[in-house]
Write a protein that holds these residues in place. Sequence first.
Motif, PDB file in Angstrom:
ATOM      1  N   GLY B  89       0.815  -1.213   0.000  1.00  0.00           N
ATOM      2  CA  GLY B  89       0.000   0.000   0.000  1.00  0.00           C
ATOM      3  C   GLY B  89       0.846   1.258   0.000  1.00  0.00           C
ATOM      4  N   SER B  90       0.437   2.234  -0.814  1.00  0.00           N
ATOM      5  CA  SER B  90       1.180   3.498  -0.902  1.00  0.00           C
ATOM      6  C   SER B  90       1.351   4.127   0.462  1.00  0.00           C
ATOM      7  CB  SER B  90       0.414   4.513  -1.750  1.00  0.00           C
ATOM      8  OG  SER B  90       0.262   4.049  -3.048  1.00  0.00           O
ATOM      9  N   ILE B  91       2.432   4.855   0.618  1.00  0.00           N
ATOM     10  CA  ILE B  91       2.608   5.635   1.830  1.00  0.00           C
ATOM     11  C   ILE B  91       1.563   6.741   1.801  1.00  0.00           C
ATOM     12  CG2 ILE B  91       4.213   7.070   3.142  1.00  0.00           C
ATOM     13  CD1 ILE B  91       5.023   4.106   2.778  1.00  0.00           C
ATOM     14  N   ARG B  92       0.884   6.933   2.905  1.00  0.00           N
ATOM     15  CA  ARG B  92      -0.219   7.905   2.935  1.00  0.00           C
ATOM     16  C   ARG B  92       0.349   9.305   3.099  1.00  0.00           C
ATOM     17  NH1 ARG B  92      -4.814   6.046   1.732  1.00  0.00           N
ATOM     18  NH2 ARG B  92      -5.147   3.852   2.160  1.00  0.00           N
ATOM     19  N   ARG B  93       1.008   9.740   2.066  1.00  0.00           N
ATOM     20  CA  ARG B  93       1.739  10.972   2.166  1.00  0.00           C
ATOM     21  C   ARG B  93       0.821  12.164   2.352  1.00  0.00           C
ATOM     22  NH1 ARG B  93       4.104  15.839  -0.259  1.00  0.00           N
ATOM     23  NH2 ARG B  93       5.631  16.256   1.375  1.00  0.00           N
ATOM     24  N   ARG B  94      -0.352  12.111   1.735  1.00  0.00           N
ATOM     25  CA  ARG B  94      -1.267  13.246   1.871  1.00  0.00           C
ATOM     26  C   ARG B  94      -1.602  13.456   3.346  1.00  0.00           C
ATOM     27  NH1 ARG B  94      -6.558  13.726   2.293  1.00  0.00           N
ATOM     28  NH2 ARG B  94      -7.011  11.585   1.652  1.00  0.00           N
ATOM     29  N   LEU B  95      -1.863  12.375   4.061  1.00  0.00           N
ATOM     30  CA  LEU B  95      -2.196  12.520   5.477  1.00  0.00           C
ATOM     31  C   LEU B  95      -0.990  12.987   6.299  1.00  0.00           C
ATOM     32  CD1 LEU B  95      -4.564   9.514   6.115  1.00  0.00           C
ATOM     33  CD2 LEU B  95      -5.127  11.936   6.119  1.00  0.00           C
ATOM     34  N   LEU B  96       0.202  12.596   5.866  1.00  0.00           N
ATOM     35  CA  LEU B  96       1.389  13.072   6.563  1.00  0.00           C
ATOM     36  C   LEU B  96       1.516  14.581   6.395  1.00  0.00           C
ATOM     37  CD1 LEU B  96       4.023  10.330   5.726  1.00  0.00           C
ATOM     38  CD2 LEU B  96       3.031  10.831   7.941  1.00  0.00           C
ATOM     39  N   LYS B  97       1.230  15.027   5.181  1.00  0.00           N
ATOM     40  CA  LYS B  97       1.330  16.457   4.932  1.00  0.00           C
ATOM     41  C   LYS B  97       0.247  17.193   5.709  1.00  0.00           C
ATOM     42  CE  LYS B  97       2.516  19.127   0.948  1.00  0.00           C
ATOM     43  NZ  LYS B  97       2.338  19.201  -0.486  1.00  0.00           N
ATOM     44  N   ARG B  98      -0.922  16.582   5.783  1.00  0.00           N
ATOM     45  CA  ARG B  98      -2.012  17.203   6.528  1.00  0.00           C
ATOM     46  C   ARG B  98      -1.643  17.302   7.995  1.00  0.00           C
ATOM     47  NH1 ARG B  98      -8.143  14.937   7.499  1.00  0.00           N
ATOM     48  NH2 ARG B  98      -8.165  15.765   9.620  1.00  0.00           N
ATOM     49  N   PHE B  99      -0.937  16.272   8.484  1.00  0.00           N
ATOM     50  CA  PHE B  99      -0.473  16.274   9.865  1.00  0.00           C
ATOM     51  C   PHE B  99       0.426  17.482  10.118  1.00  0.00           C
ATOM     52  CE2 PHE B  99       0.979  14.762  13.821  1.00  0.00           C
ATOM     53  CZ  PHE B  99       2.348  14.955  13.860  1.00  0.00           C
ATOM     54  N   VAL B 100       1.329  17.738   9.197  1.00  0.00           N
ATOM     55  CA  VAL B 100       2.220  18.896   9.360  1.00  0.00           C
ATOM     56  C   VAL B 100       1.416  20.180   9.273  1.00  0.00           C
ATOM     57  CG1 VAL B 100       4.164  20.166   8.372  1.00  0.00           C
ATOM     58  CG2 VAL B 100       4.231  17.686   8.463  1.00  0.00           C
TER      59      VAL B 100
END
Lengths: 321, 598, 141
Positions: B89-100
């Motif tokens: 599964g892809s790394i959930r990068r969008r959520l990581l960015k949202r976290f920041v």
Amino acid sequence: MAKKRKIAIYWLGSCGGCDEAIIDLNESLLELASEVDIALWPIAIDAKYASIERLGDRELALSIIHGNVRNSEHEEMAHLLRRKSQVVLAFGTCACFGGTSGLANFLKPNEIQNWVYGEAPTVVNRAKTRPQAETTVGGNHLTLPVLLDQVHSLNQVIAVDYYLPGCPPPVDLIAQAVRAVIEGKLPPRGSFLAPHKALCDSCPRNSAKPPKIELTHIRRIHEVDEDSATCFLARGVICLGPATRDGCGATCLSINTPCSGCFGPVEGVDDSGAKFLSALASLIRAQSDSEVSGILDTIPDPAGCFYRFTQPSSILGRHRK
Amino acid sequence: MWKTVNTGAARAEEALKQFLPPCQLKCPINEDIQRTNVLISMLPLDPEGAREGICQIGDYLHERNPLFTVCGYVCGLCELECNYQAKGGSIRRRLLKRFVSDAYMDRIREKEELNIEKTKEDVAIVGGGPAGLMCAYDLSRRGYRVTIFETSDRLGGALWLIPHYRLPEDVLTTAVNNLVRICEADVKYNARIGEGKYSLDKLRKDGFKAVFIAKGTPMPRILTYGREKVEGQELSGVMYGQTFLYEVSHGNIQPNYFGGKKIIVIGGGNVAFDVARTARRLGGETTVVCLECEDKSSKDGIPADEEEIKGAWEEGVQIVYSRGVRRIMGKGGKFQRIECPHCASVFDETGFNPVFDSTDIVNIDGDVLMITVGQGPDRSFLQKENLLDDRGRLAVDPLTLQSLNKDWVFIGGDVRKIGFMVEAMHEGLVAAESIERHLRGLDMRAGRKREYEPQDIPFRRIYKHEPEVVWIPPEKRLHFQLFERGFTLKEAIEEAKRCARCGPCVSCKACLAIGIQHSLPVVEVNEETCSGCGICTSICYYGSAQWRFKDGGTVSTTDTFRCKACGMCVVACPSQARRMIGDPMDTRIQEVFSTLGA
Amino acid sequence: MTTFEPKIVCFSCNFGWGYLTDPEVREMQIKHWIPVVCSGKIDATHILKAFRSGADGVLILGCVDGDCHFQDGNYQTRKKVQLLQRVLPSFGIDPRRVRIELSLDPEGNSIRKIVEDMGRDLRPMGPLGMKEISAKPVATR
């Protein structure tokens, strides 16, 4: 006519195979004998130690010494020859690294004596006789050389100028080395008169190696089918070729036997056993610790396997106790 | 707590051999995804301690992408190319960015203005959407005096179409308003370039030396059937989805506005679903009718994202596939029903060419009809300003975005080619570069086109599964608050750790930024000693150690762009033929060993 | 024997141990400490040379299995240690003198205690004393 240069060829703790290798020079030996005076060569020439002691310091152009230093006589002769020689060549793996009898360093001297003269199944020695260093017979005081507490490579006892590894060294390297000494075209002191790279460089099985070697089993040679083309390591058979200096002509490989490391470490490496350990560990492919254990369990004697020829010159040296 | 040293030396442009991880390649602005993933994974576990670290990461992102807080809610293109897709599964990068971005919101408001001396020319930007804003930001940083002409009373452009349950209003306004504040760009609201006296020539006369047109696609596409306009689009109760979403975003629609009503939405794209889910949240019983079929893998598959369809379905939206609209029928001027023939095929070799089966018709009744079949640019403006070619298409150079008719005019964003927000942002940056080159008399094309190669995922024994994305249960979702739960600090660190770090060291350098090492060591092979045994090749996880034929034998080599200087090959080499240059470990070992005797 | 304080060389991986603390602070807490970028960079030769230089024990601190920044460096080291622990007894060296721990400690606060614990376990074994051994020939009896 200029006086012929003198050389000595001497054996310490040796099996005699190195002498046979020199004799394998065949006709070239005659050439050699015509150019130099062999002052000492126990297997071939009658000479006394006293004749060597009478020589001036550095009067011998070259001493070819093979065998390791295991007892006090070896030690004494090594020192004597060093004093009397300009160049000392450590000839053969025993002299260079300690050799197979170096495996004795995994045991204590009294353990060895107890086995050989007592506990071995074929021995009957109710009186528990042990060899002694001195005795008196008919009013005469006799001595025997004393065992040292460990097997030594030659350079642990005297300064060595050149090294020619091999068990025994192959004839072509011997001829090259002798020629180089006679013509005075030697590399810097301390050099090995053999190629620098590991055996894989000239092994015919190397280029057919798979791109990734991943060992899930380690096997003994008798557990795999005969195959003269495939790399042993790729099939899980331990071959010390990658950690062993080249120069032997891959003779064992050509008769379908994996390399056991008799040429010692590659140029620049101190401890081939440790390097091979790291290399082998990295090739093992397993998921868990217990799987790794299971694979390693199939190697009955890893220390003996990795240090078969080089124990005395290893970083850790002899057994601690 | 580590303190990042932002040497700034980790930008995509400096990746020498044009290697990038596929995520950064897919991102139109080549954002430093790998670097931020590593930095997030090294945050402390306590929220207070982590706050400073997160803000440092945010600062780094903001410098290059002042709209990054918005991306964390609406983008995620990178995830489509993530190498981990096939491994768990892809790394959930969008959520990581949202976290920041969630932790960074206050910081944006506190950020100081750049205070750059604006000594260069005046540049006009027509359109305050993502393309225009990025262009304004970039040009302002370069010292140009930028004025944004925005038609409406707020910045953000098409971003206002995104419903607030996906992009909170606060996030959008904070990002766009602070962008212009920080770069000190001038904004003229309610300025309609192209109407009345406001023409491009007028801008020229007013002293603007270059213009970037990023007017977007404000015109909804009208519904057609067999290339004819469908009658009935002027009936009461028929509206365009786009217009509707703008109205909602202005806060003009009361809650439960559609209570008890049947809403039909025509269209199969993400915008149609935004409309449908918004209508549903306003109390309507909603049905989506689209030409496309349910099977996303077929050529006629519905274009909307899986997530949208799933969310809509959970919320009670009905979806009717493979239907077109032949007639819109009303009574007394009010919309009543649509007539829908079955659509057998949408695309063929010529492109969009729907084929209908007129023997299979259904009628669907409703109170409100929302037409959401696409958007287009304001063509009359483009025509009047002489920006089209003789075939009626936009005359613009796709590499430099310079107009082929007027060299001081640049065009980009949706108005040129409809796409994602980040693509528009990228065009804003391209236009800024082009405007600079044009005004400074530099070559327009040199070095613009960079070819990058994606790097594969490194080998490892254990690949981990992606985390579950948590949505509020559908029955609790019918409001305009966010329904997607973001990551907690612990979850963010875990997910960031999962990133396989496919990309080259030169485009990351996160480890240097936080002091784990002080320089990137280089692995060197001593060809005098290398026997070509291939053990290094077996152990290298990155495909860097390879062997090649040389002089009748084999020898190993290192591909320095794949190499991460991890040292496995150096240790595994049985000939000690490899070494690391610039690695302090050996010196340190000598030092420590020499103190052991004491 | 009662005052014997084992000398333990501690290798620790920077991505798993103590990256949130200043190196200067850690230097003061841990003697004979060698920080490395990845535990996979530790060779069998380094461990043997540590013993030869006077260490009584070698401790390797790496990352949790599956979390190595360089994919599987910790797993590589683990295999080397396992194999080395089978070789050491032939040399008369207790394999417990080499220890590897794979875990995560961002502050690095637990390192001191792990070293102390290992020291306590090594104390009954006595010093390894390899620095004192020489290769000079010594006769038996």
